[in-house]
Design an enzyme around this catalytic site. Structure first.
Site, short mmCIF file in Angstrom:
data_model
loop_
_atom_site.label_atom_id
_atom_site.label_comp_id
_atom_site.label_asym_id
_atom_site.label_seq_id
_atom_site.Cartn_x
_atom_site.Cartn_y
_atom_site.Cartn_z
N ASP A 83 -20.94 -1.61 -11.09
CA ASP A 83 -19.85 -2.21 -11.85
C ASP A 83 -18.51 -1.61 -11.44
O ASP A 83 -17.45 -2.05 -11.90
CB ASP A 83 -20.09 -2.09 -13.35
CG ASP A 83 -20.24 -0.65 -13.83
OD1 ASP A 83 -20.19 0.28 -13.01
OD2 ASP A 83 -20.42 -0.46 -15.06
N SER A 84 -18.54 -0.64 -10.53
CA SER A 84 -17.31 -0.15 -9.90
C SER A 84 -16.59 -1.27 -9.17
O SER A 84 -15.41 -1.12 -8.82
CB SER A 84 -17.63 0.99 -8.92
OG SER A 84 -18.71 0.64 -8.07
N ASP A 93 -25.97 -3.06 -11.49
CA ASP A 93 -25.52 -2.44 -12.73
C ASP A 93 -25.49 -3.45 -13.87
O ASP A 93 -25.05 -4.60 -13.69
CB ASP A 93 -24.11 -1.88 -12.56
CG ASP A 93 -24.09 -0.39 -12.25
OD1 ASP A 93 -25.13 0.27 -12.41
OD2 ASP A 93 -23.02 0.10 -11.84
N LYS A 102 -29.59 -1.08 -13.36
CA LYS A 102 -29.19 0.28 -13.74
C LYS A 102 -28.40 0.20 -15.02
O LYS A 102 -27.57 -0.70 -15.20
CB LYS A 102 -28.36 0.95 -12.65
CG LYS A 102 -27.95 2.39 -13.00
CD LYS A 102 -27.25 3.08 -11.86
CE LYS A 102 -25.80 2.66 -11.72
NZ LYS A 102 -24.97 3.05 -12.90
N GLU A 135 -24.16 11.79 -12.41
CA GLU A 135 -22.80 11.68 -11.86
C GLU A 135 -21.87 12.71 -12.46
O GLU A 135 -21.88 12.97 -13.67
CB GLU A 135 -22.23 10.28 -12.13
CG GLU A 135 -20.79 10.13 -11.64
CD GLU A 135 -20.23 8.73 -11.77
OE1 GLU A 135 -19.05 8.53 -11.42
OE2 GLU A 135 -20.98 7.83 -12.22
#
Length: 284
Positions: A62-63, A101, A131, A200
């Site tokens: 989703d970045s 995502d 994810k 992360e």
């Protein structure tokens, strides 16, 4: 398998896929403590083609909200966006496992909501897994999905979708309480059935403890070289932006090279040096 077939004779979508078997969820799960998992994000068909031969896992992150759409965070990303880009990455790959995502708001309300969103992602993209972010609070959802045949990658530590609650993107696990909570979160998600976990933006010792604490592979980003694999945002590691997080190593400086190519093109157009006879059509 991808829903669509690209005609490589007429499309720019080359090279043609090489015949090989796509990696599976059990194959990646079995990599715990073995050869490190190589993962990168991908958002487009062409980038997937270029990365696929070198990667075990391609994550449609989703970045893309920030990288592709210029949004201030991942929070505004929609399920429509994730499905569209996920399908493109599946079409462009034939070796790596593709995971997508789950965007903010698509799974947090209930396990049933998560299943509805995840099943749509799998149907529309052809990906192998989803994810989702969150620790102990999401364990019930992870168990619900995995029990119904939807493979899940967990995500603990710095969780970008919770940036408002966290107060920013700083490294997590500095205090004893937060350190312990990240370990507990990873254990809960692994026990619920996640076949892998992304950790992360955490203190290195925390990442090492997470890796040792769970039986599934742990993929680090801003974590530790001792994790079972690594992932980076592709645009960061290629140097497409002026600012990159501290944990990113730039393997190229594509932004400078793209700018130089555009400048050379602009100069030739203004001097009427392009196109030449090589780029124009003439009657025979």
């Amino acid at each position: 398998m991808s829903t669509y077939t690209i005609d490589t004779a007429t499309s720019r979508a080359t090279p043609s896929p090489a015949p090989m078997k796509r990696l599976t969820v059990p194959a990646l799960r079995d990599r715990k403590g073995k050869e490190p998992i190589v993962a990168l994000t991908a958002y487009t068909m062409r980038m997937a083609q270029l990365l696929d031969p070198h990667c075990d896992l391609l994550l449609v992150g989703d970045s893309l909200g920030q990288v592709i759409y210029g949004l201030p965070s991942t929070i505004p990303v929609s399920l429509d966006m994730m499905c569209a880009h996920g399908a493109a990455v599946v079409r462009g790959s034939w070796h790596a496992l593709v995971a997508v995502d789950m965007p903010f708001g698509a799974y947090e309300a209930s396990p049933a909501q998560a299943f509805e969103s995840a099943s749509r992602v799998l149907k529309e993209t052809g990906c192998a897994a989803v994810k989702l972010e969150g620790g102990e609070a999401m364990a019930e959802t992870v168990a619900f999905l995995t029990a119904r045949g939807i493979p899940v990658i967990g995500h603990v530590g710095l969780t970008p979708q919770a940036v408002n609650a966290l107060g920013g993107y700083g490294a997590r696990g500095k205090g004893n309480a937060e350190h312990a909570q990240i370990i507990d979160d990873a254990r809960a998600i692994a026990a619920a059935g996640a076949f892998s976990i992304v950790v992360e933006g955490v203190i290195e010792t925390v990442a090492n403890e997470v890796t040792a604490a769970v039986s599934c592979p742990v993929i680090g980003i801003g974590a530790s070289a001792e994790c079972d694999g690594q992932i980076l945002v592709i645009d960061d590691m290629l140097g497409m932006f002026e600012r990159t997080p501290r944990f990113v190593k730039r393997y190229d400086d594509l932004a400078t090279r793209v700018g130089a190519a555009a400048a050379a093109y602009a100069d030739e157009v203004r001097r009427r040096a392009f196109p030449t006879a090589d780029q124009t059509y003439r009657a025979k």
